[in-house]
Scaffold this active site. Sequence first.
Site, mmCIF file in Angstrom:
data_model
loop_
_atom_site.group_PDB
_atom_site.id
_atom_site.type_symbol
_atom_site.label_atom_id
_atom_site.label_comp_id
_atom_site.label_asym_id
_atom_site.label_seq_id
_atom_site.Cartn_x
_atom_site.Cartn_y
_atom_site.Cartn_z
ATOM 1 C CG HIS A 1 -3.245 -0.844 -2.906
ATOM 2 N ND1 HIS A 1 -3.716 0.430 -2.698
ATOM 3 C CD2 HIS A 1 -3.152 -1.433 -1.681
ATOM 4 C CE1 HIS A 1 -3.886 0.609 -1.390
ATOM 5 N NE2 HIS A 1 -3.573 -0.512 -0.768
ATOM 6 C CB SER B 1 -0.895 0.077 1.228
ATOM 7 O OG SER B 1 -0.860 -1.088 1.943
ATOM 8 C CD GLU C 1 -4.923 2.957 -5.317
ATOM 9 O OE1 GLU C 1 -5.040 4.194 -5.454
ATOM 10 O OE2 GLU C 1 -4.194 2.431 -4.439
ATOM 11 C CG ASN D 1 -3.340 4.482 1.140
ATOM 12 O OD1 ASN D 1 -4.457 4.608 1.651
ATOM 13 N ND2 ASN D 1 -2.746 3.309 1.006
#
Length: 653
Positions: free
Chosen positions: A431, A410, A443, A481
Amino acid sequence: MNDAIEFSSTVSAMTRSGILVVTIDNAPVNATSADVRSGLEKALVHAEATADVAGVVITGAGKTFIGGADIREFGKPAIEPTLPAVIEKIEKLSKPVIAALNGAALGGGLEVALACHYRVASSTAQVGLPEVKLGIVPGAGGTQRLPRLIGIPAALDLITSGRSAKTDEALSLGIIDEIAKADLVETAISAAQKLSGKQLRRTGELSIATKEAAEIERAAARILGRARGQKAPAEAVRLITSSNRPLAEGLADERATFLTLRDSREAAALRYVFFAERESSRVEGLEGIEPRPVKTIGICGLGLMGSGIAVAALAAGYMVIGLDQTAEAAEKGRERIVGLLERNLASGRLDQNGFEAQKARLSVTASDADLASCDLVIDAVFDDLDVKIDLFRRLDKVIRPDAVLATNTSYLNPDEIAAATAYPERVLGMHFFSPAHVMRLLEVVRCARTAPDVVATGLAVAKKLRKLPVVAGVTEGFIGNRIFSAYRREAEFLLEDGALPHEIDAALEDYGFPMGLFAVYDMAGLEIAWARRKRQAAARDPATRYVGIADTLCEMGRFGQKAGRGWYAYPDGKRTIDPDVTAIIEAARAQKGITPRAFPKSEIQERMLKAMAAEGEGLLAEGIAARPSDIDLVMINGYGFPAHRGGPMFARN
Ligand code: T1G
């Protein structure tokens, strides 16, 4: 059987055994565009006027009956005939009209079928009124005719959830009258012949059972509670629960409500999301690139993420080989995966055969060599660079050179992992979001040297896993993120400036987030982000504003819900505002000489949105995200951003 009649460029018909079989052929989903509506209307007029036509069958070409009204026509000037007008003609026709559902009958498609006098479906069909997912209500009779057919409670469930019902359920509810055992259209033709000259069952004339008042009230309250301020579900409840009135009155109210909602910001946002989802897997430079074939997927690390990924892969039909450090750990991993499968079995998401089949496609091992047959290997081991590089170097030795290697990191830099392998072009990031067998978002991270067909493979596997893929470039935290960090940073600035965690959370929940940021933080635990901040401390630019309140909480062991206290306190597990945290925040302000001020909800929301959109602009400028709608899909499907707001990039407009 005589020659085909073209009633419009998308609607044609043939008379078979005295029945006019009307076929809608408007790729890709037979949406009721203006051309389809005028063709249908002409076909009905023809049927009514032609003596040797005893009835009508309506069906669709291809794998869809009718996918609904043409969403691309929304907001454009209305073209007659409208769908309600065509539907009224169907219902009032003096000859039987049979809907032959060859596939999905959704929205306006089901509304067409509801107005028919009999509905027969193929076993693979599905029916639904998903309009609330587009921020609207059914606008062509769905909220008035469906309750007449199946009762108010069942109609409330289907329309306000927007879910589809497969044929078995549709038959048991009474939405359809028959599942074709033989040829669908032949079955429909014989139904029309049987009904010809008989009293026709017109859905609009059916009366509504009203005995379930208490149940209806309870259901309505539950639905409104879930709507979190969205207008469409509330309006649907109002229209359905008041459908026990003259049909014309209900239809007029429904239509007016539909038109108002259609032109609302909420509906525009949900339409944007609808098309964005279909756009996200269109990636520049991948046109015509074939993905590599994948039958067997290896998963390294069978902890929470690894076992979730394994369950998603088994559900998608892949062979799965799970690898863990020891035979015990591997066996524990199998138990965890089988446990999740058993839960799917218990909840009815899986039948016994499916359960057995999926279990049979799973094997676990502690030996790298057992991954040699894998076409794709996904790493879900502890998020540490050295651990991952060691793993990828080991995998390089055992798997085929053309097999694809994916990392589920991540926050680490997948370029560094790829660079440590012999074939960096076959490495990409995949991800997943926790729980990986539930969360739709994936992702797909394109590394500096990832080959185009490897990105295409990531996208193809994502689709087969029924995930929503969004391609991201390499940056710390990829799209989600990275935006989340900006969002968290702005929230902490607001703390110093005068707001409190519960005020910020209330503003976000008021905006439509299922849960505020600090509550989410406490649920996820504060220690992982703290560890990362400590790793980054040396490189942090002293000139940039930094809020140390979260560090203070961690130094005090306030790691969140599982520690019984974090941003909130959790006496008996219940989230409670903690005056100690307020004191810590006030001390941090005093230390920086900040005079706090009160923040209205709207200003908190505005600052948070602005921070997210600004970070999004950065991602676009750096080429990390290909388009704003990809960023919005990530925030909606991975971080609880309310879909009816369209995402931070849409919301800034
Ligand atoms: N209108 C216009 N385009 C549509 C469409 C629609 N209703 N449905 C799909 N498309 C396009 C989509 O954008 C894509 O285009 C292509 O078709 C294939 O879609 C009065 C007003 C039917 C289950 O909400 O759920 O009726 O990207 O990739 O996976 O009450 O499409 O290729 O250019 O999704 O096979 C209500 C929406 C409308 C259903 C097929 N109906 N569609 O799934 O294909 S509102 C819906 C779907 C309404 C009335 C109101 C799915 C599908 P492109 P796809 P798929």
